[in-house]
Design a protein around this motif. Structure first.
Motif, PDB file in Angstrom:
ATOM      1  N   GLN A   6       0.833  -1.196   0.000  1.00 39.52           N
ATOM      2  CA  GLN A   6       0.000   0.000   0.000  1.00 39.52           C
ATOM      3  C   GLN A   6       0.870   1.250   0.000  1.00 39.52           C
ATOM      4  N   GLY A   7       1.981   1.140   0.736  1.00 33.72           N
ATOM      5  CA  GLY A   7       2.922   2.273   0.793  1.00 33.72           C
ATOM      6  C   GLY A   7       3.446   2.623  -0.587  1.00 33.72           C
ATOM      7  N   SER A  17       0.605   4.118  -2.680  1.00 32.21           N
ATOM      8  CA  SER A  17       0.176   5.457  -2.277  1.00 32.21           C
ATOM      9  C   SER A  17       1.168   6.524  -2.713  1.00 32.21           C
ATOM     10  N   LYS A  18       2.415   6.105  -2.900  1.00 32.55           N
ATOM     11  CA  LYS A  18       3.422   7.075  -3.337  1.00 32.55           C
ATOM     12  C   LYS A  18       3.231   7.458  -4.803  1.00 32.55           C
ATOM     13  N   LYS A  19       2.452   6.653  -5.507  1.00 36.31           N
ATOM     14  CA  LYS A  19       2.265   6.921  -6.938  1.00 36.31           C
ATOM     15  C   LYS A  19       1.341   8.101  -7.141  1.00 36.31           C
TER      16      LYS A  19
END
Lengths: 195, 237, 640
Positions: free
Chosen positions: C13-14, C17-19
């Motif tokens: 998820q990390g 989410s950075k995308k």
């Protein structure tokens, strides 16, 4: 009478006045040892001659092979003339038989195959002592040697092989009896010999 | 101890656990043609002359473990044709001119060819030219006759513990080599008492000064065909 | 270190989410093929240009795995719109950035053009080459920077591993693979689940799993593309296999000639170790597994599993008799499971989507997809992944777009050097293990070589037998001697020295070599010979009887001759002759000196078709050269 010869005679009598089977024989790069072994069938030659007649062969002095049922060749192929004779035999003979080690695997003459031809000629005709007029012969009458000596089957299709150096008279006789009687010549594992 | 059986050309062959088809057949007195197999050495499965049809597949009988109930075909025309083709190819690859070879009459390649009713080499000859090695006082190495069965390699490595011989190169370039600094047999510790000195099936490793001690015509396979002399029991020479 | 299933999902998820959801992503194929044609320069230029335009915060440039359309490389795909630019050159970069990235405008000349040339295709998925494929395995290549594990994780990577480690018993994994009906993709086609089962059930505590990446077929690069482009998919499959079988050590056997694959696999292993996906206590599951890369020296025969094992042990790579199979006696005598790259890459897909999903692709006994490397006389050279059962005609014409240069199709050779040549009449067969075998070919590892009317089938057979003879290890006599014999006979035929009986001799040799050889190299080696004799016997006969090569391909059987009536003395052939075999000058009709001519065909190729002055002869003698005194060209046009 030899039972096989009797067999042959009876086979012959079944079909009276059957034309004789024409056989041609020759030796290419060979020693005529196989021909000598053939002659060792001795008195059976007489029985054989009732069934066959010879075309080109050392027995007849005919120079060029005509149409034949059977051609028997000893010796390997070492020069251009051998190739020519072999091809003529193949064209003229229904059944072509290679007899003896040289016809089958090149034999003794093929033991030169690991040497370059030029080296060989040089060695024989110029460096050996006792040559009156040294020099590699180049008379156009002489057939040109091939680079390597080849067994017959590497040049033409061969139908039967009789191995041995030479094959014994018995083996040759059995083979011919079978062939003339219309049987497929059987190779008995007990009579096959390469030496 | 042998309570398991397989069928060889219809005959029932008993085998002990761990035995290969060839071992069991030979123990039962059946001959399957072979060249690279020796009962005292680990099988190599490379000459493929001992190939048999096992439940439809061609397998080397020297490396295929015997299995309960397997159906093995050996003496069929088709299998013998395969074997003959292999033997013929081995003949043309080297220089196997029997009339001039001291091993004639004792040679397994020659005797197997007789057994398979081979009357001609069938293929085109290679006419190789490999230098012979006469450096050893008691033995001659003629690489032109080597059929790469690796019997000497295995005997020297596994029995003599010397590893005098090896096979190098690959494909048709595979060659027998001698493991010594110079590459010559004379510079190795090869000895007449070695197992490797006794296993060559052809005339590649020849004892010197023995020529014609037995006349041609009276030698091992002149007297009895290989199927009789080589079907098991202690090796005869 | 990721220590649990939850941590893995949090980590994933990390990454996601950075995308930047609105961000532009430019993927440039950085496979060996595109790199060779300048992909590296394109990536550098893109980064530079994007920075110049101040777009670095919104645009991400990635060097990715190979999507397969090698014919049109270097390939650039721009997401989210899936714009696919082909044959991109560094000089195109400025326009790509200023027009497409900045102004959202398409650059027409870089788009795929259909046969009509006017219709341009924008999206990658709409290009016929891709549209007719089912890219389960290589589809992700263009989305992944193979040097970056996060890219793989972002695409649900290692979720299959997590699933087996935490939700499945090893037997269940084996069962699922069995149910999938996956068969070995390296060529043998042996059911993978059964192989796994045998290794799993073999007694012993130490077991090994191995990736066979010794891809050695001439012209084949399927495994290379997956290794280079998506190495983690293979590693994930391998770890799953290790868990299922009970192995704690594995090897990736890659041939030395694949430097980029070696590099990317090495990086992938290091990254997986750092993340806790390899090594001790993987994802906190208690399962240990480590992998080493072994570089093969490039012997074709080492692709055979028993030879590969000996090579891994440091011995000469020679096959040995099976049984015992590696499943019971493999590496260092321990139970070992060896699968091909593509087989391993299928495993995570099967685990994640289930055996039923996998079974929906393919035919009766051949399930799933297969990657082929489509090469030779074909417009679209490249990697194609299709469901088993698609027809050869579809691959050649729909995906491959047919034969270039208006030439006629002659044959397609499948299965690598030991495959068979399939003629036009069988183009409609379904490509699966069984159907290919019926027409005398094999699936092999997936090589597919297309041949046109200029290809001599005898010469093709000679080429492959030559390759196999060189690659034969020499251990068993039928292969060592039989291949050499076939090589000699085929060489003789192509050089005009064939004789009656050669075809029968070849058939006989093919039988002996094919049935008696120790391993698959020798056992399959006769295929190119037998299939070409089966379908193109007339070509063999023309070579043997008439000393004629019907395709004008065998150099020793072809002569070139300049037709004095057609020659315009343009000097073109003369200048292109490498051996100065052509004499003449402007106004003087050109003449080929047959003694000097090497039959390189240059003169024939350069003579403009509307002159057609260079003629080919095969099986008949070349006319005598025109006498010197008649060589002066009469200029007809001026005379009128």
């Amino acid at each position: 009478m030899n039972p096989i010869a009797a067999d042959l005679k009876s086979a012959d009598m079944d079909t009276p006045r059957k034309p004789k089977v024409r056989i041609a024989t020759t030796s290419l790069a060979g020693c005529f040892g196989c021909h000598m072994s053939f002659l060792d069938i001795d008195e059976r030659l007489v029985a054989l001659l009732e069934l066959v007649e010879f075309d080109r062969s050392p027995l007849t002095d005919i120079k060029v092979c005509g149409p034949c049922e059977i051609g028997i060749i000893e010796g390997g192929v070492c020069n251009a003339e051998n190739v020519h004779v072999l091809r003529t035999f193949r064209e003229q003979c229904t059944t072509l038989v290679a007899i003896g080690a040289c016809a089958i695997n090149g034999g003794l003459p093929a033991q030169r195959n690991h040497l370059p031809l030029a080296t060989l000629l040089q060695e024989v005709y110029t460096t050996r002592p006792g040559l009156a007029h040294g020099g590699i012969p180049n008379d156009p009458e002489l057939p040109l040697p091939l680079h390597k000596v080849h067994p017959l089957h590497e040049v033409v299709k061969v139908d039967y092989f009789i191995p041995g150096c030479p094959p014994s008279a018995e083996v040759i006789w059995t083979f011919l009896s079978d062939l003339l009687a219309g049987r497929a010549p059987a190779s008995d594992r007990r009579t096959i010999h390469f030496d | 101890m042998s309570d398991s059986c397989f069928s060889l050309d219809g005959a029932s062959i008993a085998f002990a656990a761990g035995q290969t088809i060839l071992q069991a057949a030979m123990d039962a007195g059946h001959y399957i043609p072979h060249l690279c197999f020796h009962p005292e050495l680990k099988p190599h499965g490379s000459c493929k002359v001992c190939s048999v049809r096992v439940d439809g597949n061609m397998m080397a009988s020297c490396t295929t473990p015997a299995r309960q109930g397997m159906k093995v075909e050996s003496a069929t025309t088709e299998v013998d044709d395969q074997r003959r083709a292999v033997v013929q190819m081995l003949f043309v690859e080297g220089n196997h001119f029997c009339p001039s070879c001291e091993q004639s009459g004792r040679c397994k390649l020659q005797a197997t060819a007789y057994e398979l009713q081979m009357t001609s080499p069938h293929f085109d000859h290679f006419f190789p030219d490999r230098a012979v090695d006469a450096s050893h006082p008691d033995f001659l190495l003629d690489f032109n006759r080597c059929i790469l069965c690796s019997l000497c390699v295995r005997a020297s490595r596994d029995v003599d513990q010397k590893a005098v011989f090896g096979l190098a190169g690959r494909g048709i370039g595979t060659r027998l080599i001698v493991n010594s600094e110079s590459g010559r047999l004379g510079d190795s510790d090869f000895a007449a008492t070695d197992k490797a000195a006794q296993v060559c099936p052809v005339g590649a490793i020849l004892r010197k000064r023995q020529g014609f001690n037995v006349p041609i015509g009276q030698r091992t396979y002149d007297v009895a065909p290989i199927r009789e002399s080589d079907r098991g029991g202690p090796e005869k020479r | 270190m990721i220590n649990s299933l939850t941590e893995l999902e949090q980590f994933r998820q990390g990454i996601l989410s950075k995308k930047d959801p609105d961000g532009i992503r430019v993927s440039v194929c950085a496979g060996a093929g595109c790199l060779a044609s300048g992909a590296g320069k394109i990536i550098a230029a893109l980064n530079e240009e994007i920075e110049k335009q101040g777009m670095q915060d919104r645009v991400l440039v990635k060097g990715t795995g190979c999507p397969g359309f090698c014919e049109r490389g270097p390939i650039v795909v721009i997401d989210p719109d899936e714009i696919c630019y082909l044959q991109v050159k560094p000089k195109d970069v400025a326009a790509i950035v200023s027009k497409t990235l900045k102004e959202k405008k398409l650059i027409d000349r870089l788009l795929y053009a259909g046969p009509g040339k006017d219709e341009k295709t924008v999206r990658e998925a709409d290009i016929p080459f891709y549209k007719n494929q089912e890219r389960n395995i290589i589809g992700n290549n263009i989305k992944i920077d193979p040097k970056c594990i996060d890219d793989y994780l972002a695409l649900d990577g290692y979720s299959a591993l997590a699933k087996v480690l935490f939700q499945m018993a090893p037997e269940q994994v084996v069962d699922e693979v069995k149910k999938s009906n996956l068969r070995g993709r390296g060529g043998g086609g042996f059911p993978t689940g059964i192989k796994w089962d045998a290794a799993r059930n073999a007694p012993g505590d130490t077991k090994y799993v191995i990736v066979n990446a010794d891809e050695g077929d001439p012209g084949a690069f399927m495994d290379r593309a997956v290794l280079e482009g998506n190495p983690h998919s293979i590693l994930e499959g391998l770890i799953i296999g290790a868990y299922a079988i009970g192995a704690h050590e594995g090897y990736v056997y890659v041939r030395q000639e694949y430097p980029l694959a070696l590099e990317n696999v090495g990086i992938a292993i290091r990254q997986a170790e750092e993340y806790g996906l390899l090594g001790s206590n993987i994802l906190g599951s208690g399962f240990d597994f480590k992998v080493k890369v072994h570089r093969g020296a490039g012997a074709f025969v080492c692709g055979e599993e028993t030879a590969l094992l000996l090579s891994l042990e440091g011995k000469p790579g020679e096959p040995r008799a099976r049984p015992p199979f590696p499943a019971t006696r493999g590496l260092w005598g321990k139970p070992t499971n060896i699968n091909n790259v593509e087989t391993w890459a299928n495993i995570p897909l099967i685990v994640n989507n289930g055996a039923d999903w996998f079974n929906q692709f393919g035919t009766g006994k051949s399930k799933g997809t297969k990657i082929f490397s489509l090469v030779g006389k074909i417009k679209n050279t490249g990697l194609v992944e299709v469901p088993m059962g698609v027809t050869l005609r579809d691959i050649v014409y729909k995906i491959g777009d047919g034969i270039p240069g208006g030439k006629k199709f002659k044959a397609v050779q499948t299965g690598g050097p030991a495959g068979g040549c399939i003629p036009e009449e069988h183009l409609d067969i379904a490509v699966d293990y069984d159907e290919l075998a019926k027409v005398g070919a094999i699936m092999g590892s997936g090589g597919m070589i297309v041949m046109d009317e200029d290809t001599c089938m005898v010469d093709v057979a000679r080429y492959f037998i030559n390759f196999l003879a060189q690659e034969s290890c020499g251990k068993c006599s039928p292969c060592r001697e039989g291949l050499k014999q076939m090589q000699r006979i085929l060489t003789n035929i192509t050089e005009g020295n064939g004789k009656e009986g050669d075809i029968e001799l070849l058939e006989e040799l093919a039988m002996s070599t094919g049935s008696a050889s120790l391993c698959a190299l020798g056992r399959t080696a006769p295929n190119p010979v037998l299939s070409t004799i089966r379908y193109f016997r007339h070509e063999y006969e023309a070579h043997i009887r008439e000393k004629r090569c019907p395709s004008y391909s065998c150099e020793k059987l072809v002569s070139y001759y300049i037709d004095p009536q057609a020659c315009t003395a343009c000097l073109l052939c003369l200048k292109n002759c490498a051996t100065d075999a052509i004499s003449g000058s402007r106004g003087q009709i050109h003449v080929i000196d047959q003694a000097k001519c090497t039959r390189c065909r240059s003169c024939y190729d350069v003579c403009p078709p509307h002159y057609g002055a260079v003629l080919r002869f095969s099986g008949e003698s070349v006319p005598e050269p025109i006498p010197v005194e008649r060589r002066t060209l009469v200029e007809k046009s001026k005379a009128i």
